[in-house]
Design a protein around this motif. Structure first.
Motif, mmCIF file in Angstrom:
data_model
loop_
_atom_site.group_PDB
_atom_site.id
_atom_site.type_symbol
_atom_site.label_atom_id
_atom_site.label_comp_id
_atom_site.label_asym_id
_atom_site.label_seq_id
_atom_site.Cartn_x
_atom_site.Cartn_y
_atom_site.Cartn_z
ATOM 1 N N PHE A 1 0.852 -1.194 0.000
ATOM 2 C CA PHE A 1 0.000 0.000 0.000
ATOM 3 C C PHE A 1 0.886 1.241 0.000
ATOM 4 C CE2 PHE A 1 -2.210 -3.279 2.417
ATOM 5 C CZ PHE A 1 -3.520 -3.209 1.971
ATOM 6 N N GLU B 1 1.041 5.229 0.806
ATOM 7 C CA GLU B 1 0.352 6.333 1.491
ATOM 8 C C GLU B 1 1.297 7.514 1.379
ATOM 9 O OE1 GLU B 1 -1.256 4.716 5.424
ATOM 10 O OE2 GLU B 1 -0.491 2.936 4.432
ATOM 11 N N GLY C 1 5.336 7.228 1.045
ATOM 12 C CA GLY C 1 5.709 6.038 1.796
ATOM 13 C C GLY C 1 4.866 4.835 1.392
ATOM 14 N N PHE C 2 5.292 3.680 1.833
ATOM 15 C CA PHE C 2 4.552 2.455 1.526
ATOM 16 C C PHE C 2 4.663 1.521 2.717
ATOM 17 C CE2 PHE C 2 7.729 -0.900 1.078
ATOM 18 C CZ PHE C 2 8.887 -0.155 1.070
ATOM 19 N N ARG C 3 3.753 0.555 2.754
ATOM 20 C CA ARG C 3 3.951 -0.572 3.667
ATOM 21 C C ARG C 3 3.501 -1.842 2.975
ATOM 22 N NH1 ARG C 3 0.000 1.086 8.699
ATOM 23 N NH2 ARG C 3 -1.384 2.410 7.497
ATOM 24 N N PHE D 1 2.677 -5.989 3.468
ATOM 25 C CA PHE D 1 2.403 -7.157 4.285
ATOM 26 C C PHE D 1 2.701 -8.363 3.406
ATOM 27 C CE2 PHE D 1 -0.184 -3.710 5.768
ATOM 28 C CZ PHE D 1 -0.184 -3.819 7.144
ATOM 29 N N LYS D 2 3.468 -9.301 3.920
ATOM 30 C CA LYS D 2 3.722 -10.504 3.117
ATOM 31 C C LYS D 2 3.921 -11.705 4.015
ATOM 32 C CE LYS D 2 7.206 -9.018 0.453
ATOM 33 N NZ LYS D 2 8.410 -9.091 -0.426
ATOM 34 N N ARG E 1 10.424 -8.881 6.471
ATOM 35 C CA ARG E 1 9.129 -8.217 6.369
ATOM 36 C C ARG E 1 9.026 -7.173 7.465
ATOM 37 N NH1 ARG E 1 4.937 -13.229 7.374
ATOM 38 N NH2 ARG E 1 6.388 -14.558 8.505
ATOM 39 N N THR E 2 8.427 -6.082 7.082
ATOM 40 C CA THR E 2 8.307 -4.938 7.974
ATOM 41 C C THR E 2 6.838 -4.649 8.222
ATOM 42 O OG1 THR E 2 10.362 -3.938 7.198
ATOM 43 C CG2 THR E 2 8.755 -2.459 8.202
ATOM 44 N N PHE E 3 6.494 -4.421 9.465
ATOM 45 C CA PHE E 3 5.173 -3.913 9.830
ATOM 46 C C PHE E 3 5.394 -2.489 10.324
ATOM 47 C CE2 PHE E 3 5.143 -8.450 10.295
ATOM 48 C CZ PHE E 3 3.896 -8.866 9.842
ATOM 49 N N LYS E 4 4.630 -1.561 9.805
ATOM 50 C CA LYS E 4 4.776 -0.200 10.316
ATOM 51 C C LYS E 4 3.462 0.543 10.237
ATOM 52 C CE LYS E 4 8.343 1.247 7.756
ATOM 53 N NZ LYS E 4 9.273 2.181 7.042
ATOM 54 N N ASN F 1 4.284 10.575 9.126
ATOM 55 C CA ASN F 1 3.692 9.849 8.002
ATOM 56 C C ASN F 1 4.524 8.591 7.730
ATOM 57 O OD1 ASN F 1 5.959 10.642 6.514
ATOM 58 N ND2 ASN F 1 4.915 12.453 5.698
ATOM 59 N N LEU F 2 4.080 7.834 6.764
ATOM 60 C CA LEU F 2 4.675 6.513 6.545
ATOM 61 C C LEU F 2 6.115 6.586 6.038
ATOM 62 C CD1 LEU F 2 3.586 3.705 7.018
ATOM 63 C CD2 LEU F 2 2.692 3.703 4.688
ATOM 64 N N GLU F 3 6.386 7.561 5.156
ATOM 65 C CA GLU F 3 7.753 7.603 4.610
ATOM 66 C C GLU F 3 8.782 8.032 5.653
ATOM 67 O OE1 GLU F 3 5.344 9.650 3.160
ATOM 68 O OE2 GLU F 3 6.198 11.618 2.664
ATOM 69 N N ASN F 4 8.327 8.614 6.758
ATOM 70 C CA ASN F 4 9.254 9.012 7.817
ATOM 71 C C ASN F 4 9.275 8.019 8.980
ATOM 72 O OD1 ASN F 4 10.031 11.335 6.445
ATOM 73 N ND2 ASN F 4 8.398 12.572 7.343
ATOM 74 N N VAL G 1 13.710 9.283 0.555
ATOM 75 C CA VAL G 1 12.333 9.490 0.096
ATOM 76 C C VAL G 1 11.601 10.429 1.061
ATOM 77 C CG1 VAL G 1 10.127 8.358 -0.369
ATOM 78 C CG2 VAL G 1 12.275 7.273 -1.078
#
Lengths: 280, 280
Positions: free
Chosen positions: A40, A42, A45-47, A49-50, B47-50, B87-90, B125
């Motif tokens: 996804f 946003e 940025g992105f995240r 899930f895998k 894998r990253t969760f954020k 935000n997500l990119e930070n 980014v």
């Protein structure tokens, strides 16, 4: 093989409905049980899930189905491994940075004769032909545009010409995004549908779920969904042609073309991407 | 500021207990409510969760607390923003590929005077000083080792010498991993503990949770946890010194040194990393 799912939207939109359909094919209604992933965007940025587990059994996939993350650009993939073990480094999508943007890529198909493809400093980590093709694409882009380019239309046409080469090596259906545009390339199986007002109802093929988009949307919303096979039973999906590429932005198709035209225009413009088999 | 959490283990180990302690500080027992992230390595993949939301309110964080993902190298971060929007990119950690491996980085602290730092083709980014420092480190590594290096000990000593420069620009506490080694660098706040047989009980400081490691482990297990502040009340954590770097592998501390020694050995060996302020 594998299946792809992509989304482009003009407002942040969740993909829970379509993802719920796709993930059933990850071992329940389809054979793609060798892992799944979803990215996804946003903002910039992105995240992701895998999980290398079958999608329909994955606790993380259940979270993604039930937790509406709103995004304007999404790429997802369920895997049926043909090259590379079932593990995390071989699980799509793949994301890398280029020009200060994160690019995310997923592939359906199988390539051959890719040994010796030059990926420069974009080195694959896993063993799939898919990640190798992505790294090769990034190298081509790096070489063609050493500085961040301004005309993204030109960039996508260049990428399409490189995809024509990859199609010369086998089956290459692709989703690619920088979080703003969602690009597709088709060898054989890729469908798309744009939903906008007046919205109707849709019913998943793979799960007993119906949605009334009218209740979930505003009249200005435009959302395109792209998939290897249609996900709903009661809507008319557009089938992409062999060699066709498309670029979506804000939910709308903004560019589309097929290999015949591209071969003429890009072979001259970009000597780096010409003959379908010279991929070193 | 922010808080860091890292783990190195000799067998795939879950970090649910420590993460449960850390995530409370993401808005409940601590002020670090501007997002959180965690990266798990499994083989060469990760894998990253954020989430840019406060950790203690995040549905994704609840999944991570309750779904034991087993890994030998983990990096996590909770953020209290000082530079760059929420935000997500930070949101840390940040992951990039170098030499065919994924490198993951998280930073606690604040730098100044970093304008004009050359990151080459490793372009940030987001807007944080942290991601900029990571990209600058990658550029330094790329320049010093154009081909994948064989002696990783030499590489970590080189990274430490670059970290000495970053410490000259402010507070720089860091966790860095390639999935095999977990490297730390300390300016002021960083603690670590190695747990091995005979295992005992531990009690979190931030949540009413006790664990009996004896019931969760095998006698051969070795696990090191690193954190900005100790996470348990009844164990003796080791405090790292200003300018100290450490490298953990398979749960064990395999190298540690402080700035004084490094300045001598690396200023000569690697002309690219010398004076603490010449970071352009």
């Amino acid at each position: 093989m594998c299946e792809l799912l992509g989304m482009s939207a003009n407002v942040p939109t969740d993909i829970c409905f379509s993802f719920t359909g796709l993930i059933q094919r990850g071992g329940k209604t389809g054979p793609h049980r060798d892992g799944w992933g979803i990215t996804f965007y946003e903002g910039k940025g992105f995240r992701t899930f895998k999980d290398p587990k079958p999608g329909y059994q994955s606790a993380i996939a259940r979270l993604v189905q039930n937790y509406p993350i709103k995004s304007k650009a999404v790429i997802s993939h369920i895997r049926q491994a043909n090259r590379g073990e079932v593990n995390l480094e071989n699980t799509h999508p793949f994301t890398r940075e280029l020009w200060g943007k994160f690019w995310t890529f997923a592939h359906n198909g199988q390539l051959s004769g890719f040994e010796g493809m030059d990926t420069g400093n974009h080195r694959p980590v896993g063993q799939t032909d898919s990640e190798l093709a992505f790294c090769w694409l990034l190298k081509k882009l790096d070489d063609a545009y050493p500085s961040p380019p301004e005309d993204m239309g030109d960039v996508y046409r260049f990428i399409a010409s490189c995809c024509d080469q990859l199609r010369g090596m086998g089956v290459f259906n692709m989703l690619l995004t920088d979080g703003e545009h969602v690009m597709t390339y088709c060898t054989n199986h890729l469908y798309w549908i744009t939903r906008k007002a007046p919205f109707g109802k849709a019913t998943l093929i793979d799960e007993d779920v119906e949605i009334n988009f009218q209740e979930e949307t505003s009249p200005e919303d435009v959302v395109t969904v792209i998939a290897t096979q249609p996900l709903t039973a009661n809507e008319a999906w557009n089938r992409m042609k062999p060699g066709e590429y498309s670029v979506f932005h804000g939910g709308e198709l903004i560019e589309s073309n097929t290999a015949l035209l591209k071969d003429v225009s890009f072979a001259e413009a970009k000597p780096g991407c010409q003959a379908p088999t010279s991929c070193s």
